[in-house]
Design an enzyme around this catalytic site. Structure first.
Site, PDB file in Angstrom:
ATOM      1  CE  LYS A 188      -6.352   2.002  -0.824  1.00 49.44           C
ATOM      2  NZ  LYS A 188      -7.040   2.037   0.484  1.00 49.44           N
ATOM      3  NE  ARG A 190      -5.785  10.244   2.783  1.00 49.55           N
ATOM      4  CZ  ARG A 190      -4.518  10.559   2.792  1.00 49.55           C
ATOM      5  NH1 ARG A 190      -4.163  11.838   2.775  1.00 49.55           N
ATOM      6  NH2 ARG A 190      -3.589   9.628   2.829  1.00 49.55           N
ATOM      7  CE  LYS A 248      -3.753   2.261   2.543  1.00 51.47           C
ATOM      8  NZ  LYS A 248      -4.636   2.164   3.733  1.00 51.47           N
ATOM      9  CB  SER A 290     -11.342   7.171  -4.060  1.00 57.29           C
ATOM     10  OG  SER A 290     -10.136   7.684  -3.505  1.00 57.29           O
TER      11      SER A 290
END
Length: 339
Positions: free
Chosen positions: A248, A205, A195, A274
């Site tokens: 990720k 967020r 990550k 996102s």
């Protein structure tokens, strides 16, 4: 004049042959849909930077979970927005926490849908970091105890799989030991093994209300410049008992997805995060791209890189397109969108 003996266009010329020799395939079974569960009633709040994605109260989460299951998407991953946050993120491991209650509601109404839970503290702490703060930084080992409690509480509530995303050293072993010692040795663990500290997380967020109140997460998330470190991180998680390895973000790290898949004999997941989702949505809104085509091309890139599973906010869209036979149809569209 020279004519080539091998002509690639012989096979490309007919759809039936293109389908027959296609090297990479995509199905709804490859997808995991992220959902944001918020404390309260009657909540369905669209996330401004993520069109079509919502913070939802439990009754609305359950309704969408049913839709997801009916579309053939086999699993969701849950993120929580609690009623209150505090320095220790106590809602994360409360038996009556937002995620624990959401798990029970989904499993009661849509029992065949697999429920995966994100195991982290950032959504539940008032400072927005992924663990216990000491001397201005996250205390790794004290945080491990809370992550183990959180994962155990999810398993007790009925989660089918847990997925630690915190990037604390040793968290896979701590969670695995906690689950095994409490009768949940059959619960698989999908580790956010690789990550990166990425700018692509911005819209998330907002969705999870998890922006750090000071500093950033670079002391525990990976430097985007590092490749060999990704293999070391993944190897640690394999040795500690991870069942699935995740990379990720996705699109900027396809090379890492391929390296992890080649190096380890474990299923590999990728998170289409996102920011990647929002870029496609924004460009499509402006009319700059063919949205359906770019979504499917993006999904295919993850599969081609070696991902077995794709966590994506596009899951419902992809499942609908697959039902329409879009995977076979996509190669019939040229760059201008004509046929």
């Amino acid at each position: 004049m020279f004519y080539p003996l091998y002509r690639a266009r012989r096979i490309r010329g007919k759809e039936v042959f293109r389908n027959m020799v296609r090297e990479t395939s995509l199905s709804a079974n490859d997808l995991i849909y992220p959902m944001f569960s918020a404390f309260g009633k009657g909540i369905k709040k669209e996330i401004s930077s993520m069109p079509g994605i919502y913070q939802q109260s439990i009754e609305n989460i359950v309704e969408e979970a049913q839709e997801v299951y009916e579309l053939g998407v086999p699993a969701v991953i849950l993120f929580g927005i609690p009623e209150q946050k505090d320095a220790m993120g106590t809602d994360a491991y409360s038996d009556t926490g937002i995620i624990q209650e959401t798990i029970r509601a989904i499993k009661k109404s849509v029992p065949k849908l697999a429920v995966i839970t994100d195991v982290c503290m950032c959504e539940y702490t008032d400072h927005g970091h992924c663990g216990v703060i000491k001397n201005g930084d996250v205390d790794n080992d004290e945080t491990l105890e809370l992550l183990a409690k959180e994962a155990l509480s999810h398993a007790k509530a009925g989660a089918d799989m847990v997925a630690p995303s915190d990037m604390m050293d040793g968290r896979v072993a701590a969670i695995r030991e906690s689950l095994d010692n409490n009768g949940f040795n059959q619960i698989p663990l999908m580790s956010y093994a690789v990550k990166y500290a990425s700018g692509y997380y911005g819209p998330f967020r907002e969705a999870a209300e998890s922006t750090p109140q000071f500093g950033d997460r670079r002391s525990y998330q990976m430097d985007p410049a590092n490749r060999l470190e990704a293999i070391r991180e993944a190897r640690m998680d394999v040795e500690e008992g991870a069942d699935i390895l995740m990379v990720k973000p996705g699109l900027p790290y396809l090379d890492i997805v391929r390296e992890v898949r080649n190096e380890f004999n474990l299923p590999t997941a990728v998170y289409n995060v996102s920011g990647e989702y929002s870029m496609i949505k924004s460009a499509a809104k402006m009319g700059w791209i063919d949205e359906d085509r770019v979504i499917m091309e993006t999904m295919m890139s993850f599969k081609r890189a070696g991902a077995d599973l794709i966590l994506t906010y596009h899951s419902k869209e992809v499942a609908k397109l697959l039902r329409k036979g879009y995977e076979a149809d996509i190669s019939d569209r040229c760059g201008c969108g004509c046929r």
